[in-house]
Design a protein around this motif. Structure first.
Motif, PDB file in Angstrom:
ATOM      1  N   TRP A   1       0.829  -1.216   0.000  1.00  0.00           N
ATOM      2  CA  TRP A   1       0.000   0.000   0.000  1.00  0.00           C
ATOM      3  C   TRP A   1       0.860   1.262   0.000  1.00  0.00           C
ATOM      4  CZ3 TRP A   1      -0.623   3.972   3.591  1.00  0.00           C
ATOM      5  CH2 TRP A   1      -1.689   4.838   3.338  1.00  0.00           C
ATOM      6  N   THR A   2       1.924   1.268   0.810  1.00  0.00           N
ATOM      7  CA  THR A   2       2.755   2.472   0.874  1.00  0.00           C
ATOM      8  C   THR A   2       3.463   2.724  -0.456  1.00  0.00           C
ATOM      9  OG1 THR A   2       4.604   1.252   1.893  1.00  0.00           O
ATOM     10  CG2 THR A   2       3.097   2.420   3.379  1.00  0.00           C
TER      11      THR A   2
ATOM     12  N   ASP B   1       2.302   1.925  -3.357  1.00  0.00           N
ATOM     13  CA  ASP B   1       1.252   2.442  -4.235  1.00  0.00           C
ATOM     14  C   ASP B   1       0.960   3.912  -3.932  1.00  0.00           C
ATOM     15  OD1 ASP B   1      -0.805   1.885  -6.315  1.00  0.00           O
ATOM     16  OD2 ASP B   1      -2.141   2.474  -4.671  1.00  0.00           O
ATOM     17  N   GLN B   2       0.918   4.260  -2.655  1.00  0.00           N
ATOM     18  CA  GLN B   2       0.669   5.649  -2.266  1.00  0.00           C
ATOM     19  C   GLN B   2       1.789   6.580  -2.732  1.00  0.00           C
ATOM     20  OE1 GLN B   2      -2.202   6.973  -0.643  1.00  0.00           O
ATOM     21  NE2 GLN B   2      -2.797   5.009  -1.505  1.00  0.00           N
TER      22      GLN B   2
ATOM     23  N   SER C   1       4.835  -1.722  -6.388  1.00  0.00           N
ATOM     24  CA  SER C   1       3.860  -2.270  -5.442  1.00  0.00           C
ATOM     25  C   SER C   1       3.274  -3.574  -5.974  1.00  0.00           C
ATOM     26  CB  SER C   1       2.754  -1.258  -5.129  1.00  0.00           C
ATOM     27  OG  SER C   1       1.893  -1.064  -6.221  1.00  0.00           O
TER      28      SER C   1
ATOM     29  N   CYS D   1       3.823  -7.287  -4.332  1.00  0.00           N
ATOM     30  CA  CYS D   1       2.650  -8.106  -4.037  1.00  0.00           C
ATOM     31  C   CYS D   1       2.785  -9.493  -4.672  1.00  0.00           C
ATOM     32  CB  CYS D   1       1.391  -7.407  -4.538  1.00  0.00           C
ATOM     33  SG  CYS D   1      -0.130  -8.277  -4.149  1.00  0.00           S
TER      34      CYS D   1
END
Length: 127
Positions: A87-88, A90-91, A98, A102
């Motif tokens: 998530w980080t 991606d942010q 990301s 994954c």
């Protein structure tokens, strides 16, 4: 397979990448004191949680568990740990990284199916 030295090395590298990702997010997403608190504090907090909550006699670890937890709880901790890293990234708009993280984490857990099976069988932290 889950405690094979090559698999343990891959897991260790994934853990480092996760810590770096979260730290980078904290550092780049905030300014001032919060930048230091999150950029340095979040990875430290994650390291403490990762090392403290463990299943007794986990063959992929030292076997010691400062705070014993059941296998399913440990698995949830691990999923949250790696999901937060994805998530980080991606942010931070490192979308491809990301996705790559994954996929690598998912493949790692598929290859470690014997460890997953073992974790799910450890319903009580005393088992």
């Amino acid at each position: 397979m889950g405690s094979h030295p090559v698999n343990l090395l891959i897991r260790f590298l994934l853990e480092l990448i996760a810590l770096l990702s979260v730290g980078l997010w904290g550092w780049k997403s905030f300014e001032g004191a919060l930048q230091y608190v999150l950029g340095l504090g979040l990875p430290i907090l994650m390291t403490i949680v990762w090392g403290t909550f463990a299943v007794p006699d986990d063959p992929s670890r030292s076997g010691k568990s400062p705070i014993p937890v059941s296998g399913p709880i440990r698995l949830v901790i691990e999923v949250i740990f790696f999901a937060l890293a994805v998530w980080t990234l991606d942010q931070l708009e490192y979308t491809r990284l990301s996705y790559a993280l994954c996929v690598i984490v998912l493949v790692h857990y598929l290859v470690s199916y014997d460890r997953i099976k073992w974790l799910l069988s450890k319903r009580n932290s005393g088992n």
